[in-house]
Design a protein around this motif. Structure first.
Motif, PDB file in Angstrom:
ATOM      1  N   ASP A 239      38.827 -14.461 -37.573  1.00  0.00           N
ATOM      2  CA  ASP A 239      39.116 -13.054 -37.898  1.00  0.00           C
ATOM      3  C   ASP A 239      39.567 -12.355 -36.623  1.00  0.00           C
ATOM      4  OD1 ASP A 239      38.230 -13.520 -40.483  1.00  0.00           O
ATOM      5  OD2 ASP A 239      36.183 -12.858 -40.052  1.00  0.00           O
ATOM      6  N   TYR A 240      40.725 -11.697 -36.694  1.00  0.00           N
ATOM      7  CA  TYR A 240      41.278 -11.027 -35.520  1.00  0.00           C
ATOM      8  C   TYR A 240      40.862  -9.560 -35.490  1.00  0.00           C
ATOM      9  CZ  TYR A 240      44.182 -15.206 -35.652  1.00  0.00           C
ATOM     10  OH  TYR A 240      44.609 -16.502 -35.693  1.00  0.00           O
ATOM     11  N   HIS A 241      40.452  -9.105 -34.318  1.00  0.00           N
ATOM     12  CA  HIS A 241      40.040  -7.715 -34.141  1.00  0.00           C
ATOM     13  C   HIS A 241      41.104  -6.993 -33.323  1.00  0.00           C
ATOM     14  CE1 HIS A 241      35.493  -8.503 -34.927  1.00  0.00           C
ATOM     15  NE2 HIS A 241      36.283  -8.974 -35.859  1.00  0.00           N
ATOM     16  N   SER A 242      42.191  -6.651 -33.959  1.00  0.00           N
ATOM     17  CA  SER A 242      43.286  -5.978 -33.265  1.00  0.00           C
ATOM     18  C   SER A 242      44.167  -5.259 -34.261  1.00  0.00           C
ATOM     19  CB  SER A 242      44.130  -6.991 -32.478  1.00  0.00           C
ATOM     20  OG  SER A 242      45.304  -6.394 -32.004  1.00  0.00           O
ATOM     21  N   ASP A 243      44.633  -4.072 -33.867  1.00  0.00           N
ATOM     22  CA  ASP A 243      45.544  -3.320 -34.718  1.00  0.00           C
ATOM     23  C   ASP A 243      46.969  -3.868 -34.643  1.00  0.00           C
ATOM     24  OD1 ASP A 243      43.465  -1.636 -35.362  1.00  0.00           O
ATOM     25  OD2 ASP A 243      43.928  -0.210 -33.770  1.00  0.00           O
ATOM     26  N   ASN A 244      47.230  -4.688 -33.611  1.00  0.00           N
ATOM     27  CA  ASN A 244      48.592  -5.145 -33.377  1.00  0.00           C
ATOM     28  C   ASN A 244      48.921  -6.480 -34.027  1.00  0.00           C
ATOM     29  OD1 ASN A 244      49.006  -2.896 -31.734  1.00  0.00           O
ATOM     30  ND2 ASN A 244      48.224  -3.947 -29.930  1.00  0.00           N
ATOM     31  N   ILE A 245      47.926  -7.137 -34.624  1.00  0.00           N
ATOM     32  CA  ILE A 245      48.149  -8.440 -35.239  1.00  0.00           C
ATOM     33  C   ILE A 245      48.582  -8.235 -36.683  1.00  0.00           C
ATOM     34  CG2 ILE A 245      47.112 -10.683 -35.767  1.00  0.00           C
ATOM     35  CD1 ILE A 245      47.362 -10.048 -32.796  1.00  0.00           C
ATOM     36  N   THR A 246      49.641  -8.935 -37.092  1.00  0.00           N
ATOM     37  CA  THR A 246      50.208  -8.724 -38.429  1.00  0.00           C
ATOM     38  C   THR A 246      49.308  -9.266 -39.531  1.00  0.00           C
ATOM     39  OG1 THR A 246      51.474 -10.766 -38.176  1.00  0.00           O
ATOM     40  CG2 THR A 246      52.582  -8.703 -37.608  1.00  0.00           C
ATOM     41  N   LYS A 247      48.418 -10.214 -39.203  1.00  0.00           N
ATOM     42  CA  LYS A 247      47.486 -10.725 -40.208  1.00  0.00           C
ATOM     43  C   LYS A 247      46.070 -10.608 -39.679  1.00  0.00           C
ATOM     44  CE  LYS A 247      48.612 -15.414 -38.648  1.00  0.00           C
ATOM     45  NZ  LYS A 247      49.053 -16.753 -39.070  1.00  0.00           N
ATOM     46  N   SER A 248      45.130 -10.525 -40.581  1.00  0.00           N
ATOM     47  CA  SER A 248      43.748 -10.259 -40.170  1.00  0.00           C
ATOM     48  C   SER A 248      42.936 -11.523 -39.916  1.00  0.00           C
ATOM     49  CB  SER A 248      43.045  -9.414 -41.229  1.00  0.00           C
ATOM     50  OG  SER A 248      43.039 -10.093 -42.480  1.00  0.00           O
ATOM     51  N   SER A 249      43.387 -12.683 -40.457  1.00  0.00           N
ATOM     52  CA  SER A 249      42.607 -13.905 -40.286  1.00  0.00           C
ATOM     53  C   SER A 249      43.475 -15.150 -40.477  1.00  0.00           C
ATOM     54  CB  SER A 249      41.439 -13.933 -41.275  1.00  0.00           C
ATOM     55  OG  SER A 249      41.917 -13.987 -42.603  1.00  0.00           O
ATOM     56  N   ASP A 250      42.942 -16.278 -40.031  1.00  0.00           N
ATOM     57  CA  ASP A 250      43.548 -17.597 -40.256  1.00  0.00           C
ATOM     58  C   ASP A 250      42.460 -18.564 -40.679  1.00  0.00           C
ATOM     59  OD1 ASP A 250      46.426 -17.794 -39.812  1.00  0.00           O
ATOM     60  OD2 ASP A 250      45.995 -17.029 -37.799  1.00  0.00           O
ATOM     61  N   THR A 251      42.861 -19.632 -41.349  1.00  0.00           N
ATOM     62  CA  THR A 251      41.930 -20.655 -41.818  1.00  0.00           C
ATOM     63  C   THR A 251      42.155 -21.952 -41.046  1.00  0.00           C
ATOM     64  OG1 THR A 251      41.933 -19.696 -44.036  1.00  0.00           O
ATOM     65  CG2 THR A 251      41.086 -21.941 -43.827  1.00  0.00           C
ATOM     66  N   ILE A 252      41.064 -22.583 -40.633  1.00  0.00           N
ATOM     67  CA  ILE A 252      41.105 -23.849 -39.899  1.00  0.00           C
ATOM     68  C   ILE A 252      40.424 -24.918 -40.746  1.00  0.00           C
ATOM     69  CG2 ILE A 252      40.260 -25.080 -37.862  1.00  0.00           C
ATOM     70  CD1 ILE A 252      40.271 -22.415 -36.383  1.00  0.00           C
ATOM     71  N   THR A 253      41.012 -26.108 -40.823  1.00  0.00           N
ATOM     72  CA  THR A 253      40.404 -27.230 -41.531  1.00  0.00           C
ATOM     73  C   THR A 253      39.916 -28.257 -40.528  1.00  0.00           C
ATOM     74  OG1 THR A 253      41.883 -26.908 -43.422  1.00  0.00           O
ATOM     75  CG2 THR A 253      40.762 -29.035 -43.251  1.00  0.00           C
ATOM     76  N   LEU A 254      38.637 -28.618 -40.633  1.00  0.00           N
ATOM     77  CA  LEU A 254      38.050 -29.623 -39.746  1.00  0.00           C
ATOM     78  C   LEU A 254      38.403 -31.021 -40.239  1.00  0.00           C
ATOM     79  CD1 LEU A 254      34.444 -28.252 -39.091  1.00  0.00           C
ATOM     80  CD2 LEU A 254      36.273 -28.483 -37.412  1.00  0.00           C
ATOM     81  N   LYS A 255      38.922 -31.844 -39.339  1.00  0.00           N
ATOM     82  CA  LYS A 255      39.219 -33.241 -39.666  1.00  0.00           C
ATOM     83  C   LYS A 255      38.486 -34.118 -38.671  1.00  0.00           C
ATOM     84  CE  LYS A 255      43.719 -32.234 -41.723  1.00  0.00           C
ATOM     85  NZ  LYS A 255      45.194 -32.491 -41.705  1.00  0.00           N
ATOM     86  N   ASP A 256      37.480 -34.834 -39.172  1.00  0.00           N
ATOM     87  CA  ASP A 256      36.644 -35.677 -38.309  1.00  0.00           C
ATOM     88  C   ASP A 256      36.074 -34.877 -37.140  1.00  0.00           C
ATOM     89  OD1 ASP A 256      37.166 -37.948 -39.883  1.00  0.00           O
ATOM     90  OD2 ASP A 256      39.048 -38.314 -38.802  1.00  0.00           O
ATOM     91  N   ASN A 257      35.519 -33.695 -37.480  1.00  0.00           N
ATOM     92  CA  ASN A 257      34.855 -32.815 -36.509  1.00  0.00           C
ATOM     93  C   ASN A 257      35.815 -32.193 -35.489  1.00  0.00           C
ATOM     94  OD1 ASN A 257      32.300 -33.422 -37.628  1.00  0.00           O
ATOM     95  ND2 ASN A 257      32.159 -35.276 -36.374  1.00  0.00           N
ATOM     96  N   TYR A 258      37.102 -32.245 -35.752  1.00  0.00           N
ATOM     97  CA  TYR A 258      38.088 -31.775 -34.775  1.00  0.00           C
ATOM     98  C   TYR A 258      39.091 -30.841 -35.444  1.00  0.00           C
ATOM     99  CZ  TYR A 258      42.092 -31.929 -31.548  1.00  0.00           C
ATOM    100  OH  TYR A 258      43.132 -31.593 -30.719  1.00  0.00           O
TER     101      TYR A 258
END
Length: 380
Positions: free
Chosen positions: A49-68
């Motif tokens: 989750d991004y805490h900034s007024d200047n970022i065009t999107k509020s969040s991104d999703t990350i997928t863990l693959k083999d703990n990485y």
């Protein structure tokens, strides 16, 4: 040289060259966020989750693959450092992040994100350096805070006296920390973004003069940053008000969207109250304030309450639920409220007692003290 180490060195050099090329092409800072997180099932999701007024999107999703995981992103260069949170979906694990112009590595275990190792961020290194400095004192303040939660949950004078005693001890330690550690840290680390964050957090506690000195010592890029401009606004507005001073005027909108002036109440005893709907101690004191208001309002006692709320709905709901019949105003912009800056409010609840001549005769008078004071004033 071991092949794995050689691979990491080559990988870092390759990443650096890509980021440098990308940063030169536009006004954005590109970053690589890489992590090893153990204890999760394969293909588990994490969120940034991004805490900034200047970022065009509020969040991104990350997928863990083999703990990485490895994630590429960017942010506007004028942001300097991107503040974010990495978390699980249910927030059972989360950690604040400072992403600057580097490759950041995040190493953590499930249920232990607070203990995560973060490599590559100069801001995180500065944060660790500061927290190591105040570790002992922070532990003392945490222990004192824990004592307050063990007190009986009742509204007796004895309980409130104990709370006040604990708070006084915490304030003494905090004052010592700010004087001996925080101010010197900012002075000695003016090029660190973390110093800007510390100044923003504690400028109300430092006061106008010290804040202005520290602000002037920061690089121009920090002074002109959004956070720096907020600090500058505090310097411009703050009046360093204390007991014996006349009150400073406040004109803000009430729940009915009409403007209400503090000066319109001059000629009466006024409690100027700073609060918000999500402040637990504030809400806990409201029933007693209402009792005192009902008892002394007809004799010339008024309350002018300034809220640090940002939500119109939550603010009005709290007023209705707590049956607050006095003047309630807000700019609905949190602690950026001009009255908070003018009066240098650094905690809630904060209050000032003002006499009929407009002179401040008391500050941070808690409910039992206020009751005794009003009894003395009105000789009821």
């Amino acid at each position: 040289m071991k092949p794995f180490i050689l691979f990491l060195l080559v990988s870092d050099l390759f990443t650096f060259n890509i980021l440098k090329a990308q940063n030169n092409q536009n006004n954005n800072i590109s970053f690589v966020f890489e992590g090893v997180v153990t204890g999760f099932e394969k293909n588990s999701k994490l969120y940034i989750d991004y805490h900034s007024d200047n970022i065009t999107k509020s969040s991104d999703t990350i997928t863990l693959k083999d703990n990485y995981f490895i994630f590429h992103g960017d942010f506007p260069a004028n942001q300097i450092v991107l503040e974010a949170i990495i978390r699980t979906e249910d927030y059972s694990d989360y950690r604040y992040l400072y992403i600057d112009n580097k490759k950041i590595r995040f190493i953590a275990e499930k249920q232990k994100f607070f203990d995560a190792e973060i490599i590559g961020s100069e801001t995180h290194l500065a944060e660790k350096k500061y927290k190591d400095l105040i570790r002992l004192e922070q532990s003392q303040m945490d222990s004192l805070s824990a004592l307050s939660f063990k007190l009986p949950n009742n509204d007796t004078k004895e309980v409130w006296d104990s709370i006040f005693k604990i708070k006084t001890e915490i304030d003494k330690i905090k004052e010592m920390v700010l004087k001996n550690y925080t101010i010197p840290f900012i002075k000695n680390n003016t090029k660190s973004y973390y110093s800007l964050l510390l100044l923003n957090t504690y400028h109300n506690s430092f006061g106008k003069e010290t804040t202005e000195d520290l602000y002037n010592s920061l690089p121009k890029k920090f002074q002109n940053h959004k956070i720096g401009l907020e600090i500058k606004k505090f310097i411009q507005l703050n009046k360093e008000i204390s007991i014996g001073n006349p009150f400073e005027e406040i004109i803000q909108k009430g729940v009915d969207n009409k403007l209400y002036k503090l000066s319109d109440l001059k000629g009466k005893f006024i409690l100027l109250e700073f609060w918000s709907s999500n402040c637990g101690p504030c809400r806990k004191e409201n029933p007693k304030l209402k009792e005192l208001y009902d008892k002394y309002h007809g004799l010339g006692f008024e309350i002018y309450a300034v809220s640090a709320d940002v939500s119109d709905i939550m603010w009005k709901k709290a007023i209705e639920k707590d049956k607050l019949e006095w003047i309630n105003v807000s700019e609905l912009n949190g602690t950026k409220n001009t009255a908070f800056l003018t009066y240098g409010v650094n905690e809630m609840p904060t209050n000032y007692l003002i006499d009929p001549n407009g002179i401040i005769i008391g500050k941070n008078i808690r409910k039992h003290q206020l009751e005794a004071k009003l009894l003395e004033i009105f000789k009821f």
